[in-house]
Design a protein around this motif. Structure first.
Motif, PDB file in Angstrom:
ATOM      1  N   ASP A   1       0.815  -1.219   0.000  1.00  0.00           N
ATOM      2  CA  ASP A   1       0.000   0.000   0.000  1.00  0.00           C
ATOM      3  C   ASP A   1       0.845   1.265   0.000  1.00  0.00           C
ATOM      4  OD1 ASP A   1      -2.790  -1.078   0.215  1.00  0.00           O
ATOM      5  OD2 ASP A   1      -1.914  -2.026   1.976  1.00  0.00           O
ATOM      6  N   GLY A   2       2.140   1.132  -0.239  1.00  0.00           N
ATOM      7  CA  GLY A   2       3.007   2.290  -0.305  1.00  0.00           C
ATOM      8  C   GLY A   2       3.761   2.588   0.963  1.00  0.00           C
ATOM      9  N   GLY A   3       3.619   1.734   1.978  1.00  0.00           N
ATOM     10  CA  GLY A   3       4.316   1.937   3.239  1.00  0.00           C
ATOM     11  C   GLY A   3       5.628   1.182   3.305  1.00  0.00           C
ATOM     12  N   SER A   4       6.167   1.076   4.517  1.00  0.00           N
ATOM     13  CA  SER A   4       7.460   0.415   4.715  1.00  0.00           C
ATOM     14  C   SER A   4       7.372  -0.825   5.586  1.00  0.00           C
ATOM     15  CB  SER A   4       8.456   1.399   5.349  1.00  0.00           C
ATOM     16  OG  SER A   4       8.622   2.535   4.540  1.00  0.00           O
ATOM     17  N   ALA A   5       6.268  -0.997   6.319  1.00  0.00           N
ATOM     18  CA  ALA A   5       6.106  -2.146   7.224  1.00  0.00           C
ATOM     19  C   ALA A   5       7.334  -2.312   8.112  1.00  0.00           C
ATOM     20  CB  ALA A   5       5.829  -3.418   6.422  1.00  0.00           C
ATOM     21  N   ALA A   6       7.805  -1.207   8.683  1.00  0.00           N
ATOM     22  CA  ALA A   6       9.016  -1.234   9.499  1.00  0.00           C
ATOM     23  C   ALA A   6       8.745  -1.929  10.837  1.00  0.00           C
ATOM     24  CB  ALA A   6       9.512   0.184   9.749  1.00  0.00           C
ATOM     25  N   PRO A   7       9.770  -2.571  11.406  1.00  0.00           N
ATOM     26  CA  PRO A   7       9.599  -3.212  12.713  1.00  0.00           C
ATOM     27  C   PRO A   7       9.410  -2.183  13.816  1.00  0.00           C
ATOM     28  CG  PRO A   7      11.891  -3.315  12.008  1.00  0.00           C
ATOM     29  CD  PRO A   7      11.111  -2.788  10.846  1.00  0.00           C
ATOM     30  N   ALA A   8       8.900  -2.641  14.959  1.00  0.00           N
ATOM     31  CA  ALA A   8       8.599  -1.733  16.068  1.00  0.00           C
ATOM     32  C   ALA A   8       9.838  -0.980  16.537  1.00  0.00           C
ATOM     33  CB  ALA A   8       7.992  -2.523  17.225  1.00  0.00           C
ATOM     34  N   SER A   9      10.990  -1.623  16.490  1.00  0.00           N
ATOM     35  CA  SER A   9      12.211  -0.954  16.952  1.00  0.00           C
ATOM     36  C   SER A   9      12.532   0.269  16.099  1.00  0.00           C
ATOM     37  CB  SER A   9      13.389  -1.932  16.931  1.00  0.00           C
ATOM     38  OG  SER A   9      13.570  -2.466  15.619  1.00  0.00           O
ATOM     39  N   VAL A  10      12.282   0.187  14.804  1.00  0.00           N
ATOM     40  CA  VAL A  10      12.527   1.322  13.908  1.00  0.00           C
ATOM     41  C   VAL A  10      11.488   2.412  14.144  1.00  0.00           C
ATOM     42  CG1 VAL A  10      12.548   2.042  11.487  1.00  0.00           C
ATOM     43  CG2 VAL A  10      13.683  -0.078  12.172  1.00  0.00           C
ATOM     44  N   VAL A  11      10.239   2.016  14.343  1.00  0.00           N
ATOM     45  CA  VAL A  11       9.190   2.987  14.639  1.00  0.00           C
ATOM     46  C   VAL A  11       9.541   3.784  15.890  1.00  0.00           C
ATOM     47  CG1 VAL A  11       6.765   3.263  15.264  1.00  0.00           C
ATOM     48  CG2 VAL A  11       7.411   1.592  13.517  1.00  0.00           C
ATOM     49  N   ARG A  12      10.013   3.095  16.921  1.00  0.00           N
ATOM     50  CA  ARG A  12      10.358   3.779  18.176  1.00  0.00           C
ATOM     51  C   ARG A  12      11.556   4.701  17.988  1.00  0.00           C
ATOM     52  NH1 ARG A  12       9.099  -1.651  20.817  1.00  0.00           N
ATOM     53  NH2 ARG A  12      11.301  -2.151  20.486  1.00  0.00           N
ATOM     54  N   GLU A  13      12.554   4.235  17.260  1.00  0.00           N
ATOM     55  CA  GLU A  13      13.756   5.052  17.099  1.00  0.00           C
ATOM     56  C   GLU A  13      13.474   6.320  16.305  1.00  0.00           C
ATOM     57  OE1 GLU A  13      18.494   4.584  15.963  1.00  0.00           O
ATOM     58  OE2 GLU A  13      17.120   2.903  15.657  1.00  0.00           O
ATOM     59  N   THR A  14      12.693   6.202  15.251  1.00  0.00           N
ATOM     60  CA  THR A  14      12.365   7.409  14.483  1.00  0.00           C
ATOM     61  C   THR A  14      11.531   8.374  15.324  1.00  0.00           C
ATOM     62  OG1 THR A  14      10.430   6.285  13.526  1.00  0.00           O
ATOM     63  CG2 THR A  14      12.472   6.225  12.262  1.00  0.00           C
TER      64      THR A  14
ATOM     65  N   PRO B   1      -2.847   6.772  -0.163  1.00  0.00           N
ATOM     66  CA  PRO B   1      -2.440   8.175  -0.028  1.00  0.00           C
ATOM     67  C   PRO B   1      -1.860   8.522   1.341  1.00  0.00           C
ATOM     68  CG  PRO B   1      -4.545   8.034  -1.158  1.00  0.00           C
ATOM     69  CD  PRO B   1      -4.235   6.647  -0.680  1.00  0.00           C
ATOM     70  N   LEU B   2      -2.382   7.927   2.416  1.00  0.00           N
ATOM     71  CA  LEU B   2      -1.838   8.199   3.748  1.00  0.00           C
ATOM     72  C   LEU B   2      -0.463   7.561   3.910  1.00  0.00           C
ATOM     73  CD1 LEU B   2      -4.996   7.715   6.008  1.00  0.00           C
ATOM     74  CD2 LEU B   2      -3.911   9.865   5.362  1.00  0.00           C
ATOM     75  N   ALA B   3      -0.299   6.351   3.400  1.00  0.00           N
ATOM     76  CA  ALA B   3       0.974   5.650   3.544  1.00  0.00           C
ATOM     77  C   ALA B   3       2.080   6.305   2.726  1.00  0.00           C
ATOM     78  CB  ALA B   3       0.819   4.186   3.142  1.00  0.00           C
ATOM     79  N   ARG B   4       1.719   6.847   1.567  1.00  0.00           N
ATOM     80  CA  ARG B   4       2.723   7.480   0.706  1.00  0.00           C
ATOM     81  C   ARG B   4       3.011   8.923   1.079  1.00  0.00           C
ATOM     82  NH1 ARG B   4      -0.442   4.555  -3.163  1.00  0.00           N
ATOM     83  NH2 ARG B   4      -1.596   6.453  -3.676  1.00  0.00           N
ATOM     84  N   GLY B   5       2.296   9.450   2.050  1.00  0.00           N
ATOM     85  CA  GLY B   5       2.537  10.824   2.458  1.00  0.00           C
ATOM     86  C   GLY B   5       1.855  11.853   1.593  1.00  0.00           C
ATOM     87  N   GLU B   6       0.914  11.423   0.756  1.00  0.00           N
ATOM     88  CA  GLU B   6       0.164  12.391  -0.048  1.00  0.00           C
ATOM     89  C   GLU B   6      -0.839  13.145   0.820  1.00  0.00           C
ATOM     90  OE1 GLU B   6      -1.539   9.945  -3.082  1.00  0.00           O
ATOM     91  OE2 GLU B   6       0.383   8.933  -3.366  1.00  0.00           O
ATOM     92  N   LEU B   7      -1.320  12.488   1.855  1.00  0.00           N
ATOM     93  CA  LEU B   7      -2.254  13.093   2.794  1.00  0.00           C
ATOM     94  C   LEU B   7      -1.723  12.934   4.208  1.00  0.00           C
ATOM     95  CD1 LEU B   7      -5.684  11.709   1.472  1.00  0.00           C
ATOM     96  CD2 LEU B   7      -4.675  13.954   1.016  1.00  0.00           C
ATOM     97  N   LEU B   8      -2.025  13.905   5.058  1.00  0.00           N
ATOM     98  CA  LEU B   8      -1.706  13.831   6.486  1.00  0.00           C
ATOM     99  C   LEU B   8      -3.017  13.779   7.246  1.00  0.00           C
ATOM    100  CD1 LEU B   8       0.457  14.014   8.766  1.00  0.00           C
ATOM    101  CD2 LEU B   8       0.081  16.494   8.737  1.00  0.00           C
TER     102      LEU B   8
END
Length: 517
Positions: free
Chosen positions: A214-227, A266-273
């Motif tokens: 869907d245009g996202g990254s499916a990043a692991p929780a550790s990456v989500v927390r670090e960012t 659109p939300l996953a790709r950053g087209e919409l916030l």
């Protein structure tokens, strides 16, 4: 002017560019242009050789083209319209131009209409990173965002917790270093510029938890927390605005309703916030927002006490409780409309720039197709209650930023090392619990870790103020800003359970003593 002629036009930066500094890795300048249609319109002012200019039409059609050291890389969308009727702008062209083209300096204040450049900036060496900023002086493509030169760059206190840096961690650091941190003081005083939101949308971070398909990254929780730590430590206001976005994304990921197909991409790709208004559900059995059936859709009535990102968000996820005691979540445009009226933006002790308002709902009607979730309230509450028992990564981000300020004071270095050790231990314990496979278990331990994290944050932000002395009381000082942001995080997302645990901790004679069961 055709593409070949464009190759002969030298010495001009892209239209509207605010700076031009150097090349990356000897390859040449990188220019980010939103939209496939914008590539062709940007050809005339782009300073490129004939081969690179001729490659542009091919790049638009085929996605990647390389020629004589120059390359054009294009990530394209469908060129349609987004769900709120605006032209598609998700496409990004990254034009890599040969660095061997002769350089021509641009005079400051030239009559050609070009913006003023720093004396060290040369168009032949321009580089705009993925955040849309000059890699040297941090000006964005609109010529805005000049860093506050009075504030020195601080030591980064967020080393990678995920081994080799994940691409999104790198993107978060670049966004923080080039956009958020240099503007943090002015954002705190004057509000958040639209260019910061646009840089956030371009960063790729808004789809961090969305599926790749869907245009996202499916990043692991550790990456989500670090960012999250990185963004909060750089500018807590911006972190808080984008934090609202991830609940709508997660809701759509788990939805089977038609709105998923329309909005998740659109939300996953950053087209919409997106913003979100659902905290009022936690007041149950009191019902601040009632939802009733009407004309084949749903009518919302009541009051949302807190909504963050008004004027910055494109859409919002709104929640209420039905007469059948169901939690219902539906999307609508984040704008004033019949049945939806915002208050004036709240003046807060911290994060006023997040544009938080209250919303009055008086017959707001949304169609069935806008619904993303409808479930018994009790079912929803079981999954919601444990969420805020975990320590927030933003707390660790603010703590690390405050410790970073201590490096400027020789007398505070020992204190900084002690606090750094406490931060590392609190983070390790908190994230180990967050990764526990059953979120409803070990609640007391989670609360203990959360309140210990508050202790470390309070100590670090206080130390930054003490080390700064009287200067820390200047509104231009990052120390006082971090201290106020820390106070905000003490109550952000606070539930009755979290409040009780925190007060019990503060009433414990030994601040390091464990909480009583």
């Amino acid at each position: 002017m055709d593409a070949q002629a464009a190759g002969e036009r030298l010495g001009e930066p892209p239209t509207g560019a605010g700076c031009a500094c150097r090349s990356v890795g000897g390859v040449g300048p990188v220019i980010t242009v939103p939209g496939i249609a914008a590539i062709r319109s940007a050809i005339p002012p782009i300073r490129a050789g004939r081969a690179a200019a001729r490659a542009l039409p091919t790049a638009v059609d085929e996605g990647v083209t390389a020629s004589r050291g120059g390359a054009v890389r294009v990530r394209s969308g469908d060129g349609g319209s987004d769900p709120v009727g605006r032209p598609e702008t998700s496409c990004t062209a990254m034009v890599v131009i040969p660095s061997r083209v002769p350089r021509m300096p641009v005079r400051r204040g030239s009559r050609s209409g070009r913006v003023r450049l720093r004396p060290t900036c040369v168009p032949g060496d321009s580089v705009w990173n993925r955040a849309g900023l000059c890699m040297i002086c941090s000006r964005d493509l609109d010529g805005a965002g000049t860093p506050d030169r009075r504030m020195p760059r601080r030591r980064r206190e967020t080393p990678s917790m995920t081994g080799p840096a994940h691409p999104l961690v790198t993107a978060a650091r670049e966004l923080a270093d080039r956009v958020l941190a240099p503007r943090a003081q002015s954002v705190d005083r004057d509000g958040m510029p639209e260019s910061s939101i646009e840089a956030l949308k371009r960063s790729g971070l808004l789809g961090i938890g969305a599926p790749v398909a869907d245009g996202g990254s499916a990043a692991p929780a550790s990456v989500v927390r670090e960012t999250a730590e990185i963004l909060a430590g750089a500018c807590c206001s911006t972190w808080f605005v984008q934090a609202q976005h991830h609940t709508p994304v997660a809701t759509l990921v788990n939805s089977a309703d038609p709105v998923r197909e329309r909005l998740l991409g659109p939300l996953a790709r950053g087209e919409l916030l997106s913003g979100v208004a659902y905290a009022q559900l936690r007041a149950h059995p009191r019902i601040p927002v009632r939802v009733t059936r009407e004309r084949g859709g749903w009518r919302f009535d009541g009051r949302v006490p807190w909504y963050t990102g008004w004027g910055l968000n494109d859409v919002m996820l709104l929640a209420g409780v039905t007469r059948e005691d169901e939690a219902l979540f539906a999307f609508t445009e984040a704008r004033e409309q019949p049945g939806l009226r915002p208050s004036a933006p709240m003046r807060l002790a911290a994060l006023t720039a997040s544009r938080t308002v209250s919303l009055e709902l008086d017959g707001l009607w949304l169609p069935e197709e806008a619904v993303a979730l409808r479930t018994p309230y009790a079912t929803w509450a079981v999954t919601d209650r444990p969420k805020n028992t975990n320590a927030s990564p933003a707390v660790f981000g603010i703590t690390a930023a405050a410790i970073g300020l201590l490096g400027d004071e020789p007398s505070a270095k020992e204190t900084a090392e002690v606090l750094r050790g406490r931060l590392d231990e609190a983070r390790r314990q908190a994230y180990a619990l967050a990764d526990h496979p059953v979120p409803t278990e070990r609640i007391e331990e989670r609360l203990a870790c959360k309140t210990r994290a508050y202790d470390v944050m309070r100590a670090a932000t206080t130390a930054a103020v003490v080390a700064g002395g009287g200067r820390a009381m200047d509104l231009r000082s990052p120390a006082q800003r971090l201290a106020r942001e820390g106070l905000f995080l003490l109550v952000q997302g606070q539930t009755t359970q979290v409040r009780a645990a925190h007060l019990a901790r503060l009433g414990t004679p030994d601040p390091e003593a464990p909480l009583s069961p």
